[in-house]
Each structure stands twice: as structure tokens, then as C-alpha cells.
Scaffold this motif. Structure first.
Motif, short mmCIF file in Angstrom:
data_model
loop_
_atom_site.label_atom_id
_atom_site.label_comp_id
_atom_site.label_asym_id
_atom_site.label_seq_id
_atom_site.Cartn_x
_atom_site.Cartn_y
_atom_site.Cartn_z
N VAL A 114 17.75 -7.88 -20.67
CA VAL A 114 16.91 -6.70 -20.45
C VAL A 114 15.46 -7.10 -20.20
CG1 VAL A 114 18.37 -5.26 -21.96
CG2 VAL A 114 16.39 -6.43 -22.93
N PRO A 115 14.69 -6.19 -19.60
CA PRO A 115 13.27 -6.48 -19.41
C PRO A 115 12.58 -6.66 -20.75
CG PRO A 115 13.91 -4.47 -18.24
CD PRO A 115 15.07 -4.86 -19.11
N TRP A 116 11.58 -7.48 -20.79
CA TRP A 116 10.78 -7.68 -22.01
C TRP A 116 9.34 -7.91 -21.59
CZ3 TRP A 116 9.62 -12.89 -24.44
CH2 TRP A 116 9.68 -13.92 -23.49
N GLU A 117 8.48 -8.24 -22.54
CA GLU A 117 7.06 -8.35 -22.22
C GLU A 117 6.72 -9.69 -21.55
OE1 GLU A 117 7.89 -9.06 -26.57
OE2 GLU A 117 8.49 -7.60 -25.07
N GLY A 118 7.69 -10.62 -21.50
CA GLY A 118 7.45 -11.90 -20.83
C GLY A 118 8.02 -11.89 -19.42
N THR A 119 8.14 -13.12 -18.81
CA THR A 119 8.70 -13.17 -17.45
C THR A 119 10.23 -13.11 -17.51
OG1 THR A 119 8.67 -15.56 -17.61
CG2 THR A 119 6.83 -14.54 -16.43
N GLY A 120 10.85 -12.70 -16.43
CA GLY A 120 12.30 -12.63 -16.34
C GLY A 120 12.88 -11.56 -17.24
N TYR A 121 14.04 -11.88 -17.84
CA TYR A 121 14.71 -10.95 -18.77
C TYR A 121 15.02 -11.68 -20.06
CZ TYR A 121 15.40 -8.26 -14.53
OH TYR A 121 15.18 -7.56 -13.38
N LYS A 122 15.19 -10.89 -21.13
CA LYS A 122 15.55 -11.58 -22.39
C LYS A 122 16.92 -11.11 -22.87
CE LYS A 122 13.76 -8.48 -25.96
NZ LYS A 122 12.97 -8.34 -27.17
N PRO A 123 17.64 -11.98 -23.60
CA PRO A 123 18.93 -11.56 -24.16
C PRO A 123 18.71 -10.71 -25.41
CG PRO A 123 18.51 -13.88 -24.66
CD PRO A 123 17.32 -13.38 -23.90
N ILE A 124 19.50 -9.66 -25.55
CA ILE A 124 19.47 -8.84 -26.78
C ILE A 124 20.89 -8.68 -27.29
CG2 ILE A 124 17.39 -7.47 -26.27
CD1 ILE A 124 19.58 -5.22 -25.46
N GLY A 125 21.02 -8.22 -28.52
CA GLY A 125 22.33 -7.90 -29.07
C GLY A 125 22.76 -8.86 -30.15
N TYR A 126 23.86 -8.51 -30.82
CA TYR A 126 24.27 -9.32 -31.98
C TYR A 126 24.78 -10.69 -31.59
CZ TYR A 126 29.05 -7.37 -31.21
OH TYR A 126 30.25 -6.99 -30.69
N GLY A 127 25.24 -10.86 -30.35
CA GLY A 127 25.65 -12.18 -29.89
C GLY A 127 24.43 -13.10 -29.89
N TYR A 128 23.35 -12.61 -29.27
CA TYR A 128 22.10 -13.39 -29.24
C TYR A 128 21.58 -13.60 -30.66
CZ TYR A 128 17.25 -14.55 -29.10
OH TYR A 128 16.06 -15.18 -29.37
N GLU A 129 21.58 -12.54 -31.46
CA GLU A 129 20.97 -12.65 -32.80
C GLU A 129 21.72 -13.65 -33.69
OE1 GLU A 129 20.66 -8.56 -34.01
OE2 GLU A 129 19.03 -8.23 -32.58
N SER A 130 23.03 -13.76 -33.46
CA SER A 130 23.83 -14.73 -34.22
C SER A 130 23.43 -16.16 -33.84
CB SER A 130 25.31 -14.45 -33.93
OG SER A 130 26.10 -15.48 -34.41
N VAL A 131 23.32 -16.42 -32.54
CA VAL A 131 22.90 -17.76 -32.08
C VAL A 131 21.48 -18.04 -32.57
CG1 VAL A 131 22.42 -19.19 -30.03
CG2 VAL A 131 24.40 -17.64 -30.04
#
Ligand code: NAD
Length: 431
Positions: free
Chosen positions: A326-343
Motif C-alpha cells: 500500500v502507499p505510505w509516506e516513503g517512496t514506492g509501497y510498503k507491506p502491511i498485514g499480519y504476514g508482514y508483522e510476523s516477519v
């Protein structure tokens, strides 16, 4: 003056589906936010590495970020390199991080090799297939003072965390009767699954049922004490025979029962991309409580103009909860969700551990790292060999059961946890 933070380098072993869908993009984000340093990826051959390196979604989301492939991208596609990961790990300085994302049966060898070479480990589920192996790895990790985190990402789903807190506050009563299901899409039958998902190696319960058994343990703290799994056999398009469906009954230490239904058969035409969820009924004082999680339809449905949904679908239920860019305040996109949060949770733990011990002398650093490992073990949020070994016992029991036509297999705890086959017929098991 503040000390320079250490950002561990990461070597991912395995460049397949889970690396593509979750691990590499999550680690790219952790790299650009300073949690980790350089990323290497090892695979059997260059084919999956090329797919990872050339994926346009990664270029768009993580502009300018790259990994070092082993073998190199120009290596012949048919050359297999089963031992190359050893060379790469042996070349790493102590205290960095190895991510194990190979097929299940190779986890044990790779995790052991990484620990022997003084590395911390993030291993995708299941850690290993035998309880004794989990015990051996736990001992080795403590000896070296290096951390092993098992990536059971459903634990990081907000609903699991809310349920765990509520259950432990006594909001629901004692779990007594439940149902869980996870049915993967039919199109898996046409994939590489045909070559390894055979009766002698695995079954739907072992592959995905374990997620919900782990969740019930995570939420309630109850241990499973008996497993019985009935499989339904069928054939893949290539003729290989497999358990395509399974129905398990798991008994818990307080006498509670959980049915677990699994399969490779959620219709490709149905909105999904799979079917999953659970309901847990609990006994309270003169009333019952329940927890119901619909993990399939999370309330978001999209109909695309092109067939860009899972399995080439146009209309689908979408889970913004697991993993999305998803869009975020930095460049490109960032991963969100519990999959990302687990890693992220496991990676930040390794970062914290190494930084807490940085600057201490050899023995003091070891003692400090061991203390932190014990804290994570007892907190019980991140799965570790010490706090999630019930999963290895359940898988061992399940395999013994399904291959013996749903025999009941007991899990015996105590000083030497082990499984015991019981030839008795179905009946009431006292808690
Ligand atoms: N929900 C979850 O937690 C979840 C989901 C999917 C997969 N997984 C787990 O992830 C693991 C990998 O699954 P996948 O779907 O990515 O499999 P996959 O078959 O797509 O990929 C396996 C990768 O391992 C590599 N590999 C095999 N032997 C190797 C070796 N000796 N050295 C280096 N690389 C080697 C292959 O080249 C391939 O890139 C499995 O253990 C699976 O159970 C977990």
C-alpha cells in the motif's frame, strides 16, 4: 554518543512461493527502514531467483533495492545446487540471520547448519517434522545463544491477539468444543503440489490444519493430547495419489474437542482465494461463551476489470489483513498485514538481541542473548522451538493416524514428550 546500531545481514534459503509472496518484500521494507543490512537469496537453481529479481511489483514498491542471488542469474537453469546454501552460510560473520524457506523436509538440515555457524534463524512453519529434532535445535540454539523464530503468521492476526488477551482475562470461559477449516484452492492440484504432496509425505491436516491447532494453543494455552485424522484419497492430474481432503479430531488436555477440516478443493470459480475460519465454544458459569472468526470473507470484495485476482479470478474477497502493498509516506509501497508483522516481529527480535549484546565480552554477550531468548520463549507470542513444540508432536501424531486409517494417537507430556498409538475405538477421553 549513541552506539551505532547493528543491522543483521540476511540470507534467505529458498526462493519459492512464500519468499515471493511474503518474505522478500517484507525484508526489503525492513532493509530500507534500517532494521537489516544486505540480503542474499539461495535457491536450488537460478529460475526462481530470476523471477524474484525481475518482478516488476518489487521494482515499483522498493525502487533501487536488490538481493544477491546464489547461484547467479546467468547460471544454467537445469544446474541444481543443493549444497550452495552451506557455502553462503559458512561465509557469513556470526550473529547475522538465515531465513529458512525450503520445503518442509529440508528445514531441519538448514536450521541446524545455520545454528552451527552461529546465525539467528527465521524458519517458515513447520519448524521440523519430528519432536526430537525440535528439541535438538532448541538445545543448539541455547548453546550458541542464537534465536530461532518460527513464522506462524496467524498468531499476528489482530483477531488472534484480541482473542488471546480476552481468553486469558476469562472473558469467554473454558474452550470446550470447536470447529476449524482451511480449504486451499482447487488449482493447487495443477501446481508443483502434484510432485510432493503425496500420501507418504504429507496431507492437508499436516500442511494447513496445523495453523488452527497452533492458534487454539496460542489463544487458550491448552495442550493437545490426542489426534485422529481421516484422509480422503484422490489423484492429481499427473496420476500421483494424495490425501486431497482430511478430517481431524483433536482432543485437548481439559477434554475439549476441535474438528479440523482441510483440503485442496475450494472451487476456483468461488470468491476466496480459499475458505477458512473457526468457531470455539467455551463453558462459563451457567452460560457459554464463543469466539467466531470468519477468516475467509473479511468484508472486502472487489470485482476487477481484468482477471487479476487469485487464480486469474475477476471477482474476489480480498484480505487487507494478511499482506498487501500500500502507499505510505516513503517512496514506492510498503507491506502491511499480519504476514508482514510476523516477519517484522521475528526480525526485530533478532535485531534487538544482537544489539543488546553488542559491546559485551564473549561470555557476557552469550549470557545476555540467552536471557533475551528465555524472555521471548516465556512471552509466547513468537513461536520458538521451546514454546511451540506441541506443533511437532501434533504433526507426528497426525501422520501416524492418517496412515493407520484414523487411529487415535495420544500425545504424552512429562519429562520425555512422545506419541503413543492407541488401537481402541472412538470413545470419550477424560480430560
Ligand atoms: N502460511 C504459511 O506459513 C506458509 C505458506 C506457504 C508456504 N509455507 C512454507 O514455506 C516453505 C516453502 O514453501 P513454498 O511454497 O515457498 O515452496 P516452493 O516449492 O515454491 O519453494 C521452495 C524453494 O526452496 C528451494 N530449495 C529447495 N531445495 C533447496 C536447497 N537445497 N537449497 C536452496 N534452496 C532450495 C527451491 O529452489 C524453491 O525456490 C514450506 O516449508 C511451506 O510449508 C508456509
Amino acid at each position: 554518543m549513541t552506539a551505532q546500531k547493528l543491522s543483521p545481514n540476511v540470507n534467505i534459503v529458498g526462493g519459492g512461493m512464500i519468499t515471493f509472496d511474503l518474505l522478500l518484500p517484507s525484508l526489503y521494507h525492513l532493509q530500507r527502514t534500517g532494521v537489516i543490512g544486505k540480503i542474499d537469496v539461495c535457491a536450488l537453481n537460478a529460475v526462481p531467483l530470476k523471477a524474484l529479481a525481475e518482478n516488476p511489483d518489487f521494482h515499483e514498491a522498493f525502487p533501487g533495492q536488490r538481493f544477491t542471488p546464489h547461484p547467479g542469474l546467468t547460471a544454467p537453469a537445469d544446474a541444481q545446487n543443493p549444497d550452495l546454501y552451506k557455502e553462503v552460510i559458512a561465509g557469513m560473520a556470526p550473529g547475522n540471520m538465515v531465513v529458512v524457506a525450503t520445503p518442509d523436509n529440508l528445514h531441519y538440515a538448514v536450521v541446524k547448519y545455520a545454528l552451527e555457524h552461529d546465525q539467528n534463524v527465521l524458519c517458515v512453519k513447520p519448524l521440523v517434522l519430528k519432536y526430537e529434532q525440535a528439541v535438538e535445535l532448541e538445545k543448539l540454539a541455547v548453546e550458541k545463544g542464537r534465536f530461532v523464530g518460527v513464522e506462524y503468521h496467524k498468531r499476528f492476526d489482530r483477531r488472534s491477539l484480541v482473542a488471546r488477551r480476552g481468553y486469558r482475562l476469562g472473558q469467554f470461559g473454558a474452550f470446550m468444543m470447536g470447529e476449524a477449516k482451511l480449504i486451499e484452492p482447487y488449482y493447487y492440484r495443477h501446481s508443483n503440489f502434484q510432485n510432493w504432496f503425496t500420501c507418504d509425505r504429507t496431507d492437508p491436516f499436516t500442511y494447513i490444519g496445523c495453523h488452527y491447532v497452533d492458534l487454539v494453543y496460542f489463544i487458550t494455552g491448552l495442550k493437545p493430547v490426542e489426534v485422529s485424522v481421516q484422509g480422503v484419497k484422490g489423484r492429481f492430474p499427473n496420476g500421483n495419489e494424495a490425501f486431497l481432503w482430511s478430517h481431524a479430531r483433536v482432543t485437548w488436555e481439559n477434554g475439549a474437542l476441535l474438528s479440523v477440516v482441510n483440503g485442496l478443493g475450494y472451487p476456483d470459480a468461488a470468491a476466496g482465494s480459499n475458505d477458512q475460519g473457526m468457531i470455539l465454544y467455551c463453558e462459563g458459569k451457567d452460560q457459554t461463551g464463543l469466539m467466531f472468526h470468519d477468516d475467509h470473507n473479511r468484508g472486502v470484495a472487489y470485482s476487477y476489470l481484468e482477471n487479476t485476482g487469485p487464480g486469474g479470478s475477476k471477482y474476489n474477497y480480498v484480505s487487507p489483513d494478511f499482506y498487501r502493498l500500500v502507499p505510505w509516506e516513503g517512496t514506492g509501497y510498503k507491506p502491511i498485514g499480519y504476514g508482514y508483522e510476523s516477519v517484522e516481529g521475528i526480525t526485530r527480535t533478532i535485531h534487538r538481541l544482537e544489539n543488546a549484546a553488542a559491546g559485551l565480552s564473549g561470555e557476557a554477550a552469550l549470557v545476555r542473548r540467552r536471557e533475551l531468548i528465555r524472555d521471548v520463549d516465556s512471552q509466547g507470542l513468537i513461536a520458538t522451538p521451546a514454546n511451540s513444540f506441541i506443533n511437532e508432536l501434533v504433526v507426528e501424531a497426525a501422520r501416524a493416524s492418517i496412515l493407520a486409517n484414523a487411529s487415535r494417537v495420544r500425545i504424552v507430556y512429562g519429562d520425555h514428550p512422545h506419541i503413543e498409538k492407541s488401537s481402541g475405538s472412538w470413545g470419550v477421553v477424560s480430560g
